[in-house]
Write an enzyme that holds these catalytic residues in place. Structure first.
Site, mmCIF file in Angstrom:
data_model
loop_
_atom_site.group_PDB
_atom_site.id
_atom_site.type_symbol
_atom_site.label_atom_id
_atom_site.label_comp_id
_atom_site.label_asym_id
_atom_site.label_seq_id
_atom_site.Cartn_x
_atom_site.Cartn_y
_atom_site.Cartn_z
ATOM 1 N N HIS A 98 0.814 -1.222 0.000
ATOM 2 C CA HIS A 98 0.000 0.000 0.000
ATOM 3 C C HIS A 98 0.842 1.265 0.000
ATOM 4 C CE1 HIS A 98 -3.590 -2.161 -0.179
ATOM 5 N NE2 HIS A 98 -4.371 -1.186 0.287
ATOM 6 N N ASP A 162 -5.890 5.220 10.065
ATOM 7 C CA ASP A 162 -7.298 5.352 9.676
ATOM 8 C C ASP A 162 -7.782 4.111 8.946
ATOM 9 O OD1 ASP A 162 -7.609 7.953 10.605
ATOM 10 O OD2 ASP A 162 -6.714 8.781 8.788
ATOM 11 N N GLU A 272 -9.176 14.503 14.534
ATOM 12 C CA GLU A 272 -8.622 14.679 13.192
ATOM 13 C C GLU A 272 -9.291 15.892 12.559
ATOM 14 O OE1 GLU A 272 -8.195 11.563 10.357
ATOM 15 O OE2 GLU A 272 -7.034 10.277 11.705
#
Ligand code: FAD
Length: 511
Positions: A98, A162, A272
């Site tokens: 990723h 996240d 956030e």
């Protein structure tokens, strides 16, 4: 460093085994050259295709083969066999792939498909000692599996990303940040112990007190010093639910003041922020938030000023604290200056909250998209200048309707400076994630935009640091590491002197 032909040419293997049989010394080397090991090395087109791409879909490097290890020894043997060569081949551990700029790739070397270590069952074990609960997790494991395995026992790690379909080894090689980091530090601050296979093929257990140079080097070390095969992670009692709101701001000073106020207290469990550049952003929230706000008001505010800000705030609770949660939440909100009628709220289970971002591998367009992302850490002292120059001035002009822009502050004192991760030298710094999605033919528009931002910061003297960094030249890496460069280089010489590991980061290798 030259690219290797097949690692163990067939005739070499036969001659060597014959030699061993003849001299009656069938020792460890027969293992190293066993057919079993050979079978785990593949170069079929499907394996090569997967290993030469990543989430970014921007860079493609072709390896000579891919190792699918079923045990730790396979990786040790691979690294030792590279070291034993007069011209070693490079080795890239691939967790979930990723990364967005080829960081887990190698041109002509061997990619280690870490996920195949879990084929014999998941390697997640919960334990206890005098200091409390912890979980021992294989470096190849995904955080989503850690979440499910630990919450079954009423426990959970305290710091997350996240998105949870990322490998533990891959995120610990960067930092692992999210809305809990202001309180608990990044994921790397919550590691007690690691098992690492160094670039010389040595299996080493390390911690703050034992082989600490390797421990600190590997955490945030971009895979340069060793391959993480186990991480011991701090666990705490898991709450069961999350009270979750998004609050909209039109004024940057109010937004940043409130964010900084929130991260200076320990009232929230998660803080956030999100930039709203178009109505799609808040429309997309409907799947999570039952009480939705006035879209037409958001639309007219956006029309007037092109950019809004949102704070995302969570407080956890469980049966014992359920009676007080609303009161405590209201107290927290009372101190904030958001637009009162623009509040989105939700109340979900802890698991639904932490796993709110779905598995991106299920995206049917995945192969067609590129992700020219830029992640920055920005010092607080210049955040207003950054906001005016980049967010207000440049970002709305990009007209990017599919991007997600995450923006929130972090506390430096929750990071351990002995680790390899690089952050600005200020008590508070912001993280900005510009997560663009584009068609391959348009990726260069975003790359140009990203470069413009970096140039703006350079010209304005805003000392940003890249998170998940990508540089093309050694000079840029030296500048990135700043005062940490000497120790970073020294650790490389100590643990991977032949510069075998993680060539895709382009720090010590051209590829
Ligand atoms: P890979 O891409 O496979 O590898 C990354 C680097 O680590 C490579 O250099 C590789 O060689 C090395 N490596 C891999 N495994 C090991 C190992 N076991 N030991 C040593 N080195 C290893 N980051 C955050 O901090 N917070 C987020 O909220 C967040 N969200 C994300 C959401 C999405 C959709 C994506 C795509 C990325 C996100 N990231 C986030 C970034 C992510 O943490 C990094 O890209 C991370 O590297 C991904 O893990 P991976 O397993 O895919 O690593």
């Amino acid at each position: 460093m030259a690219n290797p032909p097949p690692i163990f040419p067939q005739n070499t293997i036969v001659l060597f085994i014959l030699f061993c049989i003849i001299i009656g010394k069938l020792g460890p080397w027969t293992n190293a050259l066993s057919l079993d090991f050979e079978n785990k090395l593949r170069n079929d087109s499907e394996s090569i295709r997967t290993a030469s791409n990543d989430y970014g879909n921007l860079i493609h490097e072709i390896p000579s083969s891919i190792l699918f290890p079923s045990r730790i020894d396979d990786i040790i043997q691979l690294i030792k066999s590279s070291n034993a060569r007069s011209i070693p081949f490079t080795i890239a551990a691939r967790g979930r792939g990723h990364s967005v700029r080829g960081q887990a790739m190698t041109r002509g070397g061997v990619v280690v498909d870490m996920t195949s270590l879990s084929k014999n069952g998941n390697r997640i074990r919960i334990g206890n000692n005098a200091l409390g609960s912890y979980v021992d997790v294989g470096g190849e494991q995904l955080w989503i599996d850690v979440l499910h395995a630990t919450t079954k026992h009423g426990l959970a790690p305290v710091s997350w990303t996240d998105y949870l379909y990322l490998s533990v080894g891959g995120t610990l090689s960067n930092a692992g940040i999210s809305g809990q980091s202001f309180l608990h530090g990044p994921e790397i601050s919550n590691v007690l112990e690691l098992d690492v296979i160094t670039g010389q093929g040595n299996f080493v257990t390390c911690s703050r007190n034992k082989n600490s140079e390797l421990f600190f080097g590997v955490l945030g070390g971009l895979g340069q010093f060793g391959i993480i095969t186990r991480a011991r992670i701090i666990l705490d009692k898991a709450p069961t639910r999350a009270k979750w709101v998004r609050l909209i701001y039109s004024n940057f000073s109010d937004f940043s003041r409130d964010q900084e106020h929130l991260i200076s207290s320990n009232a929230p469990n998660y803080v956030e922020g999100i930039l709203i550049t178009n109505e799609n952003t808040t429309n997309d929230w409907r799947s999570f938030f039952s009480s939705s706000s006035n879209q037409s008001e958001i639309a007219s505010l956006l029309k007037n000023q092109g950019l809004l800000y949102a704070i995302e705030l969570v407080k956890y609770y469980d049966n014992q604290t359920a009676n007080n949660i609303d009161k405590e939440f209201q107290l927290m909100l009372k101190e904030l200056n958001f637009i009162p009628q623009l509040i989105f709220s939700s109340d979900v289970s802890l698991i639904d909250f932490l796993a709110r971002v779905g598995n991106s591998d299920n995206n049917p367009n995945g192969q067609l998209e590129t992700h020219p992302w830029l992640n920055l850490f920005i010092p607080k002292s210049r955040i207003s200048d950054f906001n005016a120059g980049v967010l207000v001035n440049m970002l709305p002009k990009l007209n990017d309707t599919s991007g997600l822009f995450i923006f929130y502050p972090l506390n430096k004192n929750k990071w351990d400076d002995r680790m390899s991760a690089v952050i600005p030298d200020e008590d508070i710094f912001y993280t900005l994630a510009l997560l663009h999605t584009s068609l391959p033919k348009e990726a260069n528009i975003f790359d140009k935009f990203n470069n413009q931002i970096l140039r703006f910061c350079e010209n304005a003297g805003i000392k940003v640091k890249q998170y998940l960094p990508y540089y093309k030249s050694k000079e840029e890496w030296i500048k990135h590491y700043g005062s940490k460069w000497d120790i970073f280089q020294k650790r490389k010489m100590q643990f991977d002197p032949k510069m075998i590991l993680s060539p895709g980061q382009r720090i010590f290798n051209s590829v």
